[in-house]
Enzyme design. Structure first.
Site, PDB file in Angstrom:
ATOM      1  N   HIS A  11       0.775  -1.388   0.122  1.00 50.78           N
ATOM      2  CA  HIS A  11      -0.037   0.160  -0.081  1.00 50.78           C
ATOM      3  C   HIS A  11       0.922   1.143   0.041  1.00 50.78           C
ATOM      4  O   HIS A  11       2.011   1.203   0.745  1.00 50.78           O
ATOM      5  CB  HIS A  11      -0.826  -0.005   1.158  1.00 50.78           C
ATOM      6  CG  HIS A  11      -1.798   0.853   1.428  1.00 50.78           C
ATOM      7  ND1 HIS A  11      -1.716   2.196   1.710  1.00 50.78           N
ATOM      8  CD2 HIS A  11      -3.244   1.000   1.129  1.00 50.78           C
ATOM      9  CE1 HIS A  11      -2.981   2.975   1.516  1.00 50.78           C
ATOM     10  NE2 HIS A  11      -3.920   2.015   1.468  1.00 50.78           N
ATOM     11  N   LYS A  39     -10.388  -0.205  10.845  1.00 51.63           N
ATOM     12  CA  LYS A  39     -10.524  -1.450   9.933  1.00 51.63           C
ATOM     13  C   LYS A  39     -10.923  -2.710  10.779  1.00 51.63           C
ATOM     14  O   LYS A  39     -11.195  -3.871  10.541  1.00 51.63           O
ATOM     15  CB  LYS A  39      -9.312  -2.046   9.114  1.00 51.63           C
ATOM     16  CG  LYS A  39      -9.013  -0.949   7.914  1.00 51.63           C
ATOM     17  CD  LYS A  39      -8.034  -1.539   7.062  1.00 51.63           C
ATOM     18  CE  LYS A  39      -7.120  -0.496   6.194  1.00 51.63           C
ATOM     19  NZ  LYS A  39      -7.721   0.455   5.567  1.00 51.63           N
ATOM     20  N   GLN A  58      -4.319  -5.003   6.898  1.00 51.23           N
ATOM     21  CA  GLN A  58      -5.348  -6.074   6.568  1.00 51.23           C
ATOM     22  C   GLN A  58      -5.010  -7.314   7.656  1.00 51.23           C
ATOM     23  O   GLN A  58      -5.891  -8.152   7.380  1.00 51.23           O
ATOM     24  CB  GLN A  58      -5.089  -6.379   5.201  1.00 51.23           C
ATOM     25  CG  GLN A  58      -5.152  -5.340   4.235  1.00 51.23           C
ATOM     26  CD  GLN A  58      -6.566  -4.604   4.491  1.00 51.23           C
ATOM     27  OE1 GLN A  58      -7.797  -5.475   4.755  1.00 51.23           O
ATOM     28  NE2 GLN A  58      -6.832  -3.644   3.947  1.00 51.23           N
ATOM     29  N   CYS A  88      -4.833   2.273  -3.478  1.00 51.80           N
ATOM     30  CA  CYS A  88      -3.615   2.718  -3.072  1.00 51.80           C
ATOM     31  C   CYS A  88      -2.413   1.680  -3.482  1.00 51.80           C
ATOM     32  O   CYS A  88      -1.370   1.693  -2.504  1.00 51.80           O
ATOM     33  CB  CYS A  88      -3.669   2.991  -1.677  1.00 51.80           C
ATOM     34  SG  CYS A  88      -4.710   4.307  -1.076  1.00 51.80           S
ATOM     35  N   ASP A 124       3.260  -4.006   7.884  1.00 49.40           N
ATOM     36  CA  ASP A 124       2.145  -3.338   7.819  1.00 49.40           C
ATOM     37  C   ASP A 124       0.902  -4.227   7.878  1.00 49.40           C
ATOM     38  O   ASP A 124       0.608  -4.984   7.112  1.00 49.40           O
ATOM     39  CB  ASP A 124       1.809  -2.562   6.233  1.00 49.40           C
ATOM     40  CG  ASP A 124       0.597  -2.150   5.978  1.00 49.40           C
ATOM     41  OD1 ASP A 124      -0.320  -1.915   6.894  1.00 49.40           O
ATOM     42  OD2 ASP A 124       0.480  -1.551   4.981  1.00 49.40           O
TER      43      ASP A 124
END
Lengths: 154, 406
Positions: B121, B224, B201, B362, B198
């Site tokens: 991303h 999220k 998700q 993104c 990261d």
């Protein structure tokens, strides 16, 4: 107009077979536009003669059906108009897409107005208005010899 | 709490969205909020509000305790060793910017290399790009394979003697690939390389265990995870957070301020300058409790079922081209329809009450690699059902009809 009508008319008319797709020979004005939301890209080429009449106009680009159909319809009806007429038509179109219920310019024939009104359906989809207006802003940028790429942030 | 009844916990599903029942397939972008989370924000603002960590009055002390409770809950949820390894940020983007910034200030040197992947991303690329400019750092890209994965072997191949940081996604927001983060971390550490993950998700959908994973930094996006917007979490190993310099300066992060010298506060205050997203932090405790009440194993099983079902459905649908077929896949179904731009798909689906994302998500590097400007993406959360995916498929068929596709 509902969504299906919007898409069907545009696609039947211009989406699948865009008019004036390519690069005008001996163009003397051009500009690029980009719509970051959809990743639509358009490059408008113009050939203005000594009387400032648009002798030829074309575009290259890729993007969603709305942006491509809009560019196709635009190039079709700008051809043969002079610079001031072209600018007025752009303003008229942008006004219609934003708020006006109809097109007012005397430089547009009735059948041309009908074609353009096909795009009025996008009013219901505010996020997609940028797709419809990209090539028009780019045309103005070309006429005004602006160097910067048009971004549809407004 | 039974997963079948979960939809009832989310008030938005009682609403009609443009006269349709909502089919929400955009959780990779942001998840919907359960009632408990929304109520908690309201309760805090109407009955308990005060700034935290400053005043000595009753409300301030009570709010500070609530705020710190969430820190403890996050620590337990991700199994961090120390409470002070949890730093609140305004989002995962800020968390990643923070890491890149402090490593840039006082760890990386000119000519050092950072290894990221083509799946990243923009928020796990652009902050590192800043260091290209300011410190002459080089960025290398581990390549995505045909299945939309980045393998351990590929990472190993791209590590050079100059690699100082490996910064990777836990779960791709486009292909859904779950990266072998544990193996990558072990490999990187064996070569003295730091690992930044990261987890935007990963955190909402996978079991997290920082002590097992052993990464150096892990970024989380709270919105999220069925939590409030404006909030992220940075997990950082205590050793690094203690050694590295602060990120932003201001109130709350200092120990002593004189005209000729300033000393900084202890963890975690050192990295929490200014008034924080207090209400969001306090409400995020409810998100964690909510996820815990369902159980991450149940969430993972439910979402794996959905993805398998959705994948089969879309694979059978002519003209749908799924992006990536990773062996280990999270709840993301990205696709294109031949001859239809993703934004046209999204607009037509929207008319049927189905919310998906269209665009480059993104991830322009990834889309460039696939040679497409954009894709459509349906992503699942705990409230989705197989029925939602059937509706998605029906609406895709509607798109095809409008565009005269077979």
């Amino acid at each position: 107009m509902n969504l299906k009508e919007l898409y069907q008319e545009i696609i039947l008319e211009h989406g699948k077979n865009p008019r004036n797709l390519g690069k005008t020979d001996d163009f003397n004005k051009d500009a690029k536009g980009n719509n970051p939301l959809c990743g639509d890209n358009v490059h408008v080429y113009l050939k203005l003669n000594g009387q400032k009449i648009v002798e030829d106009i074309s575009f290259e680009g890729s993007g969603c059906a709305i942006s491509m159909a809009s560019a196709s319809i635009m190039t079709d009806l700008i051809k043969g108009k002079n610079e001031n007429e072209a600018k007025e038509i752009v303003e008229d179109f942008l006004g219609m897409i934003k708020e006006n219920p109809e097109l007012k310019s005397e430089y547009l024939q009735d059948d041309e107005k009908t074609k353009l009104m096909c795009l009025s359906g996008v009013k219901q989809y505010p996020m997609r208005v940028k797709c419809a207006t990209l090539s028009w802003h780019t045309l103005v940028s070309a006429l005004e010899n602006k160097k910067e790429e048009v971004k549809t942030e407004n | 709490m039974k997963i079948e009844n979960i939809k009832k916990e989310f008030p938005i599903f009682d609403e009609k969205i443009q006269n349709n029942d909502l089919v929400y397939l955009d959780s990779a972008n942001s998840s919907q909020k359960p009632k408990v989370v929304a109520d908690r924000i309201n309760e805090f603002y109407t009955k308990q509000f005060s700034n935290v960590g400053r005043s000595v009055h009753y409300l301030a002390v009570a709010a500070t305790n609530l705020y710190e409770n969430t820190r403890s809950s996050v620590q337990k949820y991700i199994n961090a060793k120390d409470k002070n390894e949890i730093v609140f940020t305004k989002g995962a983007t800020e968390a990643l910017n923070l890491v890149a910034n402090i490593l840039g200030q006082n760890y990386l040197k000119e000519g050092d290399e950072i290894l990221i992947t083509e799946l990243e991303h923009h928020s796990n690329y652009v902050p590192w790009h800043f260091l290209r400019k300011s410190k002459n750092i080089k960025i290398n890209f581990a390549e995505m394979n045909e299945d939309g994965e980045v393998t351990l072997e590929e990472i190993e191949k791209k590590i050079t003697p100059k690699t100082k940081v490996v910064a990777i996604t836990h779960l791709s927001n486009v292909t859904g690939a779950i990266l072998p983060v544990k193996e990558i971390t072990d490999l990187a550490h064996s070569k003295g390389i730091l690992v930044v993950i990261d987890g935007c998700q990963g955190a909402p959908h996978l079991k997290l265990d920082m002590q097992y994973l052993d990464c150096d930094f892990y970024a989380i996006s709270c919105h999220k995870m069925y939590g409030p917007t404006g909030l992220g979490v940075l997990y950082g190993k205590k050793k690094w957070l203690e050694e590295l310099p602060p990120y932003q300066g201001g109130g709350g992060m200092i120990k002593e301020v004189k005209k000729d010298s300033i000393s900084y506060g202890e963890l975690p205050n050192k990295y929490e300058a200014g008034t924080m997203a207090t209400a969001q932090v306090i409400a995020f405790d409810e998100s964690i409790k909510f996820m815990e009440s369902i159980g991450i194993e149940n969430i993972m099983r439910h979402e794996a079922d959905l993805v398998e079902y959705g994948q089969e459905l879309l694979q059978k649908n002519n003209s749908v081209k799924l992006i990536g077929s990773p062996k280990n896949k999270g709840g993301v179904l990205s696709f294109t329809l031949e001859g239809i731009h993703p934004h046209d798909i999204a607009t037509i689906l929207d008319e049927d009450g189905i919310a998906i994302r269209a665009g480059h998500h993104c991830c322009q590097i990834l889309h460039d690699k696939l040679n497409i400007p954009a894709s459509a993406r349906a992503s699942v959360g705990i409230y989705n059902t197989k029925d939602d995916l059937d509706k998605l498929n029906d609406s895709i068929n509607n798109c095809k009809k409008i565009f005269n596709l077979k």
